[in-house]
Design a protein around this motif. Structure first.
Motif, PDB file in Angstrom:
ATOM      1  N   PHE A 315       0.848  -1.247   0.017  1.00  0.00           N
ATOM      2  CA  PHE A 315       0.252   0.068  -0.005  1.00  0.00           C
ATOM      3  C   PHE A 315       0.809   1.293  -0.055  1.00  0.00           C
ATOM      4  CE2 PHE A 315      -4.356   1.040   0.874  1.00  0.00           C
ATOM      5  CZ  PHE A 315      -4.479   2.398   0.988  1.00  0.00           C
ATOM      6  N   PRO A 316       1.012   1.798  -1.135  1.00  0.00           N
ATOM      7  CA  PRO A 316       1.701   3.226  -1.091  1.00  0.00           C
ATOM      8  C   PRO A 316       1.149   4.335  -0.618  1.00  0.00           C
ATOM      9  CG  PRO A 316       1.904   1.938  -3.214  1.00  0.00           C
ATOM     10  CD  PRO A 316       0.735   1.328  -2.406  1.00  0.00           C
ATOM     11  N   PHE A 317       1.645   4.981   0.587  1.00  0.00           N
ATOM     12  CA  PHE A 317       0.791   5.695   1.374  1.00  0.00           C
ATOM     13  C   PHE A 317       1.234   7.135   1.494  1.00  0.00           C
ATOM     14  CE2 PHE A 317      -0.360   6.675   5.916  1.00  0.00           C
ATOM     15  CZ  PHE A 317      -1.985   6.325   5.698  1.00  0.00           C
ATOM     16  N   ASP A 318       1.810   7.563   0.471  1.00  0.00           N
ATOM     17  CA  ASP A 318       2.663   8.856   0.494  1.00  0.00           C
ATOM     18  C   ASP A 318       1.878   9.894  -0.464  1.00  0.00           C
ATOM     19  OD1 ASP A 318       3.333   7.720  -1.528  1.00  0.00           O
ATOM     20  OD2 ASP A 318       5.578   8.114  -1.180  1.00  0.00           O
ATOM     21  N   GLN A 319       0.659   9.722  -1.109  1.00  0.00           N
ATOM     22  CA  GLN A 319       0.001  10.412  -2.078  1.00  0.00           C
ATOM     23  C   GLN A 319      -1.045  11.151  -1.408  1.00  0.00           C
ATOM     24  OE1 GLN A 319      -0.188   7.243  -5.076  1.00  0.00           O
ATOM     25  NE2 GLN A 319       0.533   8.560  -6.548  1.00  0.00           N
ATOM     26  N   HIS A 320      -1.385  12.350  -2.023  1.00  0.00           N
ATOM     27  CA  HIS A 320      -2.675  13.289  -1.456  1.00  0.00           C
ATOM     28  C   HIS A 320      -3.842  12.307  -1.778  1.00  0.00           C
ATOM     29  CE1 HIS A 320      -5.418  16.346  -1.060  1.00  0.00           C
ATOM     30  NE2 HIS A 320      -5.943  15.951  -2.268  1.00  0.00           N
ATOM     31  N   ALA A 321      -4.703  12.507  -0.792  1.00  0.00           N
ATOM     32  CA  ALA A 321      -6.075  11.835  -0.871  1.00  0.00           C
ATOM     33  C   ALA A 321      -7.117  12.635  -0.288  1.00  0.00           C
ATOM     34  CB  ALA A 321      -6.020  10.398  -0.274  1.00  0.00           C
ATOM     35  N   GLY A 322      -7.704  13.193  -1.255  1.00  0.00           N
ATOM     36  CA  GLY A 322      -9.046  14.046  -0.709  1.00  0.00           C
ATOM     37  C   GLY A 322     -10.096  13.340  -0.314  1.00  0.00           C
ATOM     38  N   PRO A 323     -11.244  14.241   0.355  1.00  0.00           N
ATOM     39  CA  PRO A 323     -11.997  13.181   0.623  1.00  0.00           C
ATOM     40  C   PRO A 323     -13.095  12.830  -0.488  1.00  0.00           C
ATOM     41  CG  PRO A 323     -12.765  15.656   0.797  1.00  0.00           C
ATOM     42  CD  PRO A 323     -11.204  15.510   0.651  1.00  0.00           C
ATOM     43  N   PRO A 324     -13.596  11.787  -0.442  1.00  0.00           N
ATOM     44  CA  PRO A 324     -13.924  10.864   0.875  1.00  0.00           C
ATOM     45  C   PRO A 324     -13.037  10.055   1.303  1.00  0.00           C
ATOM     46  CG  PRO A 324     -15.318   9.922  -0.896  1.00  0.00           C
ATOM     47  CD  PRO A 324     -14.803  11.171  -1.310  1.00  0.00           C
ATOM     48  N   ASP A 325     -12.064   9.685   0.377  1.00  0.00           N
ATOM     49  CA  ASP A 325     -11.102   8.658   0.399  1.00  0.00           C
ATOM     50  C   ASP A 325     -10.235   8.960   1.544  1.00  0.00           C
ATOM     51  OD1 ASP A 325     -12.105   7.280  -1.679  1.00  0.00           O
ATOM     52  OD2 ASP A 325     -10.678   8.458  -2.871  1.00  0.00           O
ATOM     53  N   GLY A 326      -9.645  10.266   1.883  1.00  0.00           N
ATOM     54  CA  GLY A 326      -8.739  10.754   2.931  1.00  0.00           C
ATOM     55  C   GLY A 326      -9.087  11.586   4.134  1.00  0.00           C
TER      56      GLY A 326
END
Length: 422
Positions: A315-326
């Motif tokens: 799971f690469p975890f270092d990218q931007h994730a806006g709502p609703p995913d983040g």
């Protein structure tokens, strides 16, 4: 008089015999020996072990000079934290994170705890040198923080000036992480070193296409493999927490070399790459090598199925994730929208989350290192549990990035402004 066994010139002593670079900070402290004598008489052994390391207690011996020796080491600890007044005031660092041991010649060396190492990396400090002395009544220590300087290959300097793709983004990201502590010249060197890393990625992408899996595997060294072994033995599958470090495509080939039974049981969760032809090429190469590929959206059922089968999900975890995913979570001291799915899956399944990072050594060989699993941060409130656990994952990523900062993907727009109501 000076303690000859513990004296060390502040102008010498870089690790490995290398010449010392520029000293950027100095810390000084003195301690009354009588204070340490009272401490030794009044403090239980288990409490004393929280102040001094086992090695420090052993090196000080049990004779009449013990209090003076420990007083000098205590002064060194206090001098070290004085290098970081802001972090000390905020309670982010404490003297116990630093200890003093003797090298093969009897000269003192500063040994860093995990928090102290991360702090040095954030401030672009290569090492701390120390000088100790004492007389009949007091002990003193002087420490110097030696600046780190990024090594910049010629390719990095050329690309930085001739083909400045996303240079503004890279520099803004570097300033956000290092700007308060590193000089502008070092920020620029890190940016140039990153361009050199991107050049290496490009040439490796072309070269490794024609290289056998055996040769690629031979070019990678695995570290702390037993951690992954123990995690797999739990029988709940493994969630591998990682980011865009080094050349992960090359490094993961070595995983199958050491875990051949995991062929077609190691799956990458990732976003599609643009343009489409490049995404198709990368996906085809991954599957040919024995890796599965899952989309970041719409793959929850497939991920749960693979974990239940005891597989590894990367799971690469270092990218931007806006709502609703983040959700918004701190990353290098700044709010950053971060994927919450990893915490949700880990909390729901009990699958261990094993951090992994790769980097390229100066000789061109690659390293892939596994870290101890990151436990969930428990809370009575489920939402708060997800938030705190996500922050714990970000903290682990920070440490892995700081280890080899030029080899993280600084071209990402990691810190985007988001309106959570939209």
């Amino acid at each position: 008089m000076a303690d000859g066994a513990d004296a060390k010139s502040a102008a010498t002593g870089a690790p490995g015999g290398a010449a010392v670079e520029t000293a950027t900070r100095c810390g000084i402290d003195s301690v009354e020996i009588s204070r340490i004598e009272r401490l030794l008489l009044q403090t239980p052994a288990e409490e004393l072990a929280k102040i001094f390391s086992a090695q420090e207690l052993a090196d000080s011996g049990a004779g009449p000079g013990r209090a003076a020796s420990l007083a000098a080491r205590f002064a060194a600890k206090e001098a070290c934290v004085k290098l970081f007044p802001r972090e000390l005031a905020l309670g982010q660092i404490e003297p116990s994170e630093f200890s003093v041991v003797r090298d093969a010649y009897g000269a003192p060396q500063v040994v860093l705890g995990a928090k102290a190492q991360a702090l040095l990396d954030r401030h672009r400090i290569l090492t701390i040198t120390v000088s100790l002395t004492h007389d009949r009544s007091s002990a003193s220590a002087v420490v110097l923080a030696i600046a780190a300087h990024a090594e910049v290959p010629l390719a990095g300097k050329v690309l930085y000036h001739v083909l400045p793709l996303r240079r503004v983004v890279i520099l803004d990201n570097l300033r956000r992480v290092f700007g308060a502590a590193a000089p502008a010249a070092e920020i620029e060197r890190l940016a140039q070193a990153h361009y050199a890393h991107l050049w290496h990625l490009f040439t490796e992408f072309l070269r490794f296409r024609w290289m056998s899996a055996a040769r690629r595997g031979a070019s990678v060294r695995l570290e702390n493999v037993e951690t992954l072994d123990r995690a797999l033995e739990r029988g709940k599958g493994v969630l591998m927490l990682t980011g865009h470090f080094g050349n992960f495509e090359v490094a993961t080939v070595a995983v199958l070399g050491n875990f051949p039974h995991m062929r077609n049981r190691l799956h990458f969760v990732r976003r599609a790459i643009k343009p489409r032809w490049l995404d198709a090429l990368v996906t085809r190469r991954f599957r040919r090598a024995g890796f599965g590929v899952m989309a970041k959206r719409g793959s929850l059922d497939a991920i749960l199925e693979r974990l239940a089968a005891g597989d590894i999900v990367v799971f690469p975890f270092d990218q931007h994730a806006g709502p609703p995913d983040g959700i918004e979570s701190e990353f290098f001291g700044h709010p950053a929208w971060t994927f919450k799915s990893l915490a949700i899956i880990a909390l729901a399944t009990g699958a261990p989350v094993v951090p992994a990072a790769g980097w390229r050594e100066p000789d061109g060989r690659h390293v892939l290192r596994f870290e101890d699993p990151v436990p969930p941060v428990e809370s009575d409130n489920v939402g708060e549990e997800i938030r705190r656990t996500t922050r714990a994952y970000n903290a682990v990523l920070e440490g892995m990035i700081l280890r080899h900062p030029e080899q993280w993907f600084w071209v990402h727009r990691r810190w985007k402004d988001v309106d959570p109501k939209k």
